[in-house]
Design an enzyme around this catalytic site. Structure first.
Site, PDB file in Angstrom:
ATOM      1  N   ARG A  12      -0.282  51.960 -27.457  1.00 21.78           N
ATOM      2  CA  ARG A  12      -0.290  52.601 -28.773  1.00 21.78           C
ATOM      3  C   ARG A  12      -1.418  53.628 -28.895  1.00 21.78           C
ATOM      4  NH1 ARG A  12      -0.383  49.036 -34.030  1.00 21.78           N
ATOM      5  NH2 ARG A  12      -1.440  47.753 -32.511  1.00 21.78           N
ATOM      6  N   HIS A  64      -1.094  34.733 -10.357  1.00 22.73           N
ATOM      7  CA  HIS A  64      -1.906  35.405  -9.327  1.00 22.73           C
ATOM      8  C   HIS A  64      -2.420  34.430  -8.264  1.00 22.73           C
ATOM      9  CE1 HIS A  64      -5.346  34.126 -11.791  1.00 22.73           C
ATOM     10  NE2 HIS A  64      -6.131  34.419 -10.774  1.00 22.73           N
ATOM     11  N   LYS A 116      -3.084  34.658  -3.625  1.00 21.91           N
ATOM     12  CA  LYS A 116      -4.349  34.439  -2.912  1.00 21.91           C
ATOM     13  C   LYS A 116      -4.039  34.122  -1.450  1.00 21.91           C
ATOM     14  CE  LYS A 116      -6.846  32.825  -7.003  1.00 21.91           C
ATOM     15  NZ  LYS A 116      -8.024  33.646  -7.265  1.00 21.91           N
ATOM     16  N   GLU A 137     -14.320  26.202 -12.740  1.00 23.22           N
ATOM     17  CA  GLU A 137     -14.912  27.509 -13.022  1.00 23.22           C
ATOM     18  C   GLU A 137     -16.262  27.305 -13.675  1.00 23.22           C
ATOM     19  OE1 GLU A 137     -11.999  30.677 -14.400  1.00 23.22           O
ATOM     20  OE2 GLU A 137     -11.154  28.866 -15.267  1.00 23.22           O
ATOM     21  N   ASP A 142      -3.391  26.771 -19.708  1.00 21.01           N
ATOM     22  CA  ASP A 142      -3.960  27.967 -19.077  1.00 21.01           C
ATOM     23  C   ASP A 142      -3.964  27.860 -17.551  1.00 21.01           C
ATOM     24  OD1 ASP A 142      -5.295  30.488 -19.119  1.00 21.01           O
ATOM     25  OD2 ASP A 142      -7.222  29.491 -18.790  1.00 21.01           O
ATOM     26  N   HIS A 174      -1.055  27.714 -12.321  1.00 13.06           N
ATOM     27  CA  HIS A 174      -1.781  27.747 -11.046  1.00 13.06           C
ATOM     28  C   HIS A 174      -1.758  26.390 -10.319  1.00 13.06           C
ATOM     29  CE1 HIS A 174      -2.893  31.477 -12.703  1.00 13.06           C
ATOM     30  NE2 HIS A 174      -4.007  31.138 -13.292  1.00 13.06           N
ATOM     31  N   LYS A 213     -13.630  24.579 -17.436  1.00 16.04           N
ATOM     32  CA  LYS A 213     -14.527  25.726 -17.633  1.00 16.04           C
ATOM     33  C   LYS A 213     -15.947  25.180 -17.727  1.00 16.04           C
ATOM     34  CE  LYS A 213     -11.429  29.066 -18.793  1.00 16.04           C
ATOM     35  NZ  LYS A 213     -11.200  30.181 -17.861  1.00 16.04           N
TER      36      LYS A 213
END
Ligand code: BG6
Length: 523
Positions: free
Chosen positions: A72, A211, A215, A249, A268, A273, A373
């Site tokens: 936009r 993704h 890897k 992580e 998530d 994954h 996390k």
């Protein structure tokens, strides 16, 4: 058939790497245009622009290749080029930017401003794409990348179809569409997304990106298992005691508080994954290394994962949320104090699970999953623990000194594979200690692995969907997780546990394994 694994070419000007002699595989796709919807967002600068640059640098893209950004925000071609240049400059694995490569890339970068719900914007895009086909020789081949929140997919694909951009009617060239995660937030929303996409595209045109599958180490899982004679015979319940999959992580939720608070770790990371890693790890050998055979086998694994009853959720899952602490020497705030996170949030930033596969190969072998996390270390690893030897031939020394054999597949960082076994300590007497045999990508191949997005973009341009999630896989993953989410939100799945940022998660996660007489591998 996809040649596993994908090996990128040498970077021009760097000289040949003798360790990679004979490994180069040429993979040049047809000339095409990649249209990035939502091109001014984070993903474009952080991942897509660097990936395209590195593909060009490696000589993998034809000179006709063209990128059109659509969003936009009003912007001209030049400003969009600057946006991509900045992304490459900051995030590319190869830097500084080579002027010659960039100049070639920049000549094929354009920007189409417009609202995704405005038919005029799509008509303008269609005209532009025809002109690009004519002037740059892109032959009607189009890759649409939907770098926008999934709630926008239905409207976008409807508009594409109305503008004649779905590739279904004109018969010239190919049209493919890459969609980002999260693919829905439960089974119902995933089914609705699939239905909306399939109204416009055939399943073969839809590339659901995860993704992790791009890897290098994850691709190597298939080679490790099926390209060697040694491991596959012991890849089963007879020899394997248990499997642990860790995706830890150190980062918190940073600038993604709003998204994350509505999502949580299970949606998530586990839905996509982790379950994809598990499927690649546990699948039967496919008949051929073709996208459909491979994905059929992965789907079978997911079908074998037993969905839990509420009582099993309470017993076999642990959810946690970080409170303040220290991560890698830095003070970290509590999750509830992160920007855009509700101060009373019940969202899990950590999950530990025990999954059971009801298949001939895996029955009785627990698969322990943990992800979080703000944890102590950044590591993604699959650790296979083998059964103990049947007899303590070396007396107590053989039992006390040695942990069971472990094969650890390190997805990141320090990509590699480690095998741990017992060895006699030199000297008199019989002392046994655990030692490591260690393969590292870095030292064996002396080359940087491509970023997952490089591999996946190239695969999509080549029409190879092997490393993309099929619609039925995405739906099955939700069938596994929906009962967990339902039990948690009904208050039947056990409490939310708290853990200090920079730790390995709540003590309840350790207790989950202790109850089974096991412990998490220290990574
Ligand atoms: C994304 C998640 O899919 O994967 C993020 O949305 C997470 O929350 C990221 O940080 C991890 O990816 P990687 O490649 O850094 O392990």
């Amino acid at each position: 058939m996809r040649p596993p694994p994908h090996t990128p070419g040498a970077v021009p000007g760097r000289g040949a790497n003798p360790l990679r002699e004979g490994l180069r595989l040429e993979r040049i796709p047809d000339p095409c245009t990649m249209i990035i919807c939502g091109a001014t967002g984070d993903l474009t600068g952080r991942k897509l622009a660097p990936a395209l640059y590195n593909l060009l640098l490696g000589g993998f893209l034809p000179p006709e290749f063209t990128v059109v950004g659509m969003a936009r925000r009003p912007m001209d071609d030049e400003a969009f080029r600057t946006h991509l240049h900045e992304g490459i400059n900051e995030f590319s694995r190869n830097r500084p930017i080579k002027a010659g490569i960039w100049e070639g890339m920049a000549r094929g970068i354009e920007y189409q401003p417009g609202d995704f719900d405005d038919p005029a914007a799509w008509a303008a895009l269609a005209t532009r794409l025809k002109r690009i086909d004519r002037d740059r020789g892109t032959a009607g081949n189009r890759l649409f990348y939907l770098a926008v929140p999934p709630v926008r997919y239905p409207e976008i694909v409807r508009q594409m179809a109305a503008a004649g951009l779905s590739g279904q009617s004109d018969g010239s060239g190919w049209t493919r569409v890459i969609v980002e995660k999260p693919f829905g937030s439960d089974l119902g929303t995933a089914q609705a997304l699939n239905a909306a996409l399939r109204e416009v595209f055939a399943e073969e045109q839809i590339y659901r990106i995860d993704h992790y599958l791009g890897k290098e180490t994850v691709q190597n899982l298939s080679v490790f298992r099926f390209g060697n004679g040694l491991f596959e015979p012991i890849w089963n319940r007879r020899y394997i005691d248990s499997v642990q999959i860790t995706v830890a992580e150190t980062v918190g939720v940073a600038r993604r508080g709003e998204f994350y608070d509505a999502t949580g770790a299970l949606r998530d990371i586990v839905q996509n994954h982790v379950l994809q890693l598990l499927a690649m790890f546990a699948m039967e050998p496919p008949v051929e290394f073709s996208p459909e055979d491979l994905r059929d086998e992965k789907l079978k694994v997911l079908r074998a994962v037993k969905p839990m009853s509420p009582a099993e959720v309470a017993d076999a899952t642990v959810r946690g949320q970080y409170v303040s602490g220290w991560v890698e020497g830095e003070r970290a705030v509590a999750y509830r104090d992160e920007p855009e996170v509700s101060p009373a949030s019940e969202t899990e930033t950590f999950v530990a699970l025990r999954l059971q596969l009801e298949s001939w190969r895996w029955a009785g072998v627990p698969f322990y999953i943990r992800t979080g996390k703000a944890m102590a270390t950044r590591v993604t690893e699959i650790a296979v623990q083998f059964r103990r030897p049947p007899l303590a031939l070396f007396g107590r020394a053989g039992i006390d000194g040695v942990d069971p054999n472990v094969l650890a597949i390190r997805v990141q960082p320090d990509e590699g594979i480690l095998l741990r076994f017992g060895a006699k300590v030199p000297g008199q007497g019989m002392q046994i200690r655990g030692v490591n045999m260690d393969f590292r990508y870095g030292s064996s191949f002396a080359v940087d692995s491509p970023d997952a997005y490089e591999t996946l973009l190239l695969d999509c341009m080549m029409g190879d969907a092997s490393l993309f999630t099929r619609g039925d896989e995405a739906e099955r993953a939700w069938e596994i997780l929906d009962p967990i989410l339902a039990a948690w939100s009904a208050g039947e799945g056990g409490p939310l546990h708290f853990y200090g940022a920079g730790s390995w998660g709540p003590p309840a996660a350790d207790a989950l394994l202790e109850r089974d007489g096991r412990e998490w591998r220290r990574t």
